[in-house]
Design an enzyme around this catalytic site. Structure first.
Site, PDB file in Angstrom:
ATOM      1  N   LYS A   1       0.823  -1.215   0.000  1.00  0.00           N
ATOM      2  CA  LYS A   1       0.000   0.000   0.000  1.00  0.00           C
ATOM      3  C   LYS A   1       0.860   1.270   0.000  1.00  0.00           C
ATOM      4  CE  LYS A   1      -4.016  -2.138   2.246  1.00  0.00           C
ATOM      5  NZ  LYS A   1      -4.999  -2.022   3.369  1.00  0.00           N
TER       6      LYS A   1
ATOM      7  N   TYR B   1     -12.403  -2.057  -3.824  1.00  0.00           N
ATOM      8  CA  TYR B   1     -12.937  -2.133  -2.457  1.00  0.00           C
ATOM      9  C   TYR B   1     -14.466  -2.024  -2.428  1.00  0.00           C
ATOM     10  CZ  TYR B   1      -8.433  -2.050   0.001  1.00  0.00           C
ATOM     11  OH  TYR B   1      -7.207  -2.380   0.515  1.00  0.00           O
TER      12      TYR B   1
ATOM     13  N   ASN C   1      -2.006   0.368   6.688  1.00  0.00           N
ATOM     14  CA  ASN C   1      -1.474  -0.867   7.289  1.00  0.00           C
ATOM     15  C   ASN C   1      -0.629  -1.684   6.306  1.00  0.00           C
ATOM     16  OD1 ASN C   1      -3.553  -1.833   5.729  1.00  0.00           O
ATOM     17  ND2 ASN C   1      -4.723  -2.714   7.422  1.00  0.00           N
TER      18      ASN C   1
ATOM     19  N   HIS D   1      -2.341  -5.310   1.591  1.00  0.00           N
ATOM     20  CA  HIS D   1      -3.622  -5.996   1.394  1.00  0.00           C
ATOM     21  C   HIS D   1      -3.314  -7.446   1.070  1.00  0.00           C
ATOM     22  CE1 HIS D   1      -7.554  -7.146  -0.198  1.00  0.00           C
ATOM     23  NE2 HIS D   1      -6.873  -7.769  -1.142  1.00  0.00           N
TER      24      HIS D   1
ATOM     25  N   GLU E   1      -9.545 -10.921  -7.510  1.00  0.00           N
ATOM     26  CA  GLU E   1      -8.618  -9.796  -7.356  1.00  0.00           C
ATOM     27  C   GLU E   1      -7.431  -9.911  -8.318  1.00  0.00           C
ATOM     28  OE1 GLU E   1      -9.851  -9.064  -2.679  1.00  0.00           O
ATOM     29  OE2 GLU E   1      -7.814  -9.741  -3.136  1.00  0.00           O
TER      30      GLU E   1
HETATM   31  N1  UDP Z   1      -9.759  -0.207   7.226  1.00  0.00           N
HETATM   32  C1  UDP Z   1      -9.865   1.050   7.793  1.00  0.00           C
HETATM   33  N2  UDP Z   1     -10.559   1.172   8.971  1.00  0.00           N
HETATM   34  C2  UDP Z   1     -11.152   0.117   9.582  1.00  0.00           C
HETATM   35  C3  UDP Z   1     -11.029  -1.160   9.004  1.00  0.00           C
HETATM   36  C4  UDP Z   1     -10.337  -1.296   7.817  1.00  0.00           C
HETATM   37  O1  UDP Z   1      -9.354   2.029   7.258  1.00  0.00           O
HETATM   38  O2  UDP Z   1     -11.768   0.296  10.655  1.00  0.00           O
HETATM   39  C5  UDP Z   1      -9.017  -0.354   5.956  1.00  0.00           C
HETATM   40  C6  UDP Z   1      -7.641  -1.019   6.142  1.00  0.00           C
HETATM   41  O3  UDP Z   1      -6.716  -0.424   5.229  1.00  0.00           O
HETATM   42  C7  UDP Z   1      -7.950  -2.456   5.773  1.00  0.00           C
HETATM   43  C8  UDP Z   1      -8.970  -2.284   4.649  1.00  0.00           C
HETATM   44  O4  UDP Z   1      -9.758  -1.180   5.063  1.00  0.00           O
HETATM   45  O5  UDP Z   1      -6.780  -3.149   5.371  1.00  0.00           O
HETATM   46  C9  UDP Z   1      -9.859  -3.473   4.383  1.00  0.00           C
HETATM   47  O6  UDP Z   1     -10.453  -3.868   5.591  1.00  0.00           O
HETATM   48  P1  UDP Z   1     -10.603  -5.406   5.983  1.00  0.00           P
HETATM   49  O7  UDP Z   1     -11.523  -5.459   7.160  1.00  0.00           O
HETATM   50  O8  UDP Z   1     -10.989  -6.187   4.765  1.00  0.00           O
HETATM   51  O9  UDP Z   1      -9.135  -5.803   6.491  1.00  0.00           O
HETATM   52  P2  UDP Z   1      -7.945  -6.662   5.866  1.00  0.00           P
HETATM   53  O10 UDP Z   1      -8.549  -7.816   5.108  1.00  0.00           O
HETATM   54  O11 UDP Z   1      -7.163  -5.721   4.951  1.00  0.00           O
HETATM   55  O12 UDP Z   1      -7.114  -7.093   7.042  1.00  0.00           O
END
Ligand code: UDP
Length: 140
Positions: free
Chosen positions: A11, A51, A114, A117, A128
């Protein structure tokens, strides 16, 4: 367990800090092989489409803005049990909850920024991968 493929994004928070190599090394050291990779500046439309499943969530707008705030590196990763293995190597979504040694524990800045992905199922991985790569761009 058969060889499997998953989809990864390094990212913008990580590319901005020049961590493409450091993140990729953690993936490779974890047993995954990069079989496709390219650096992209996502458009707003691409990020919103990627997304789309999160469209109704409160963080959607900010997440899209973050994902287009700088370059990303999209990758296809291959290995034994690659979807689950990649999720282990990544660590929890919120770096505060991520295990020691995971990419997010070591490198993530926040729950949003974070660093990586990773697909959460084999079905989503296939969708994807097809969103970003033509079959001939993947060389196993
Ligand atoms: N995210 C965010 N706030 C939240 C939860 C998720 O900004 O409270 C963002 C974060 O970058 C995350 C992405 O949205 O990686 C997708 O969320 P998901 O719950 O699918 O988490 P992941 O699969 O990436 O661990």
């Amino acid at each position: 367990m058969a060889t499997e493929r998953t989809f990864s994004i390094i990212k913008p928070d990580a590319t901005r800090r020049n961590l493409t190599g450091a993140v990729t090394t953690l993936l490779e050291d974890g047993g995954l092989r990069v079989v496709a990779s390219k650096r992209l500046q996502l458009t707003k439309e691409q990020a919103e489409g990627f997304y789309a499943v999160h469209r109704e969530r409160p963080f959607f707008g900010e997440l899209v803005s973050f994902m287009i705030s700088g370059p990303v590196v999209v990758q296809v990763l291959e290995g034994e049990n690659a979807v689950a293995r990649n999720r282990e190597i990544m660590g929890a979504t919120n770096p505060a909850n991520a295990d020691e040694g995971t990419i997010r524990k070591i490198h993530a800045e926040s729950i949003e920024a974070n660093s990586v992905h990773g697909s959460d199922s084999a079905e989503n991985a296939a969708t994807e991968i097809a969103y970003f790569f033509k079959p001939e761009e993947i060389v196993g």
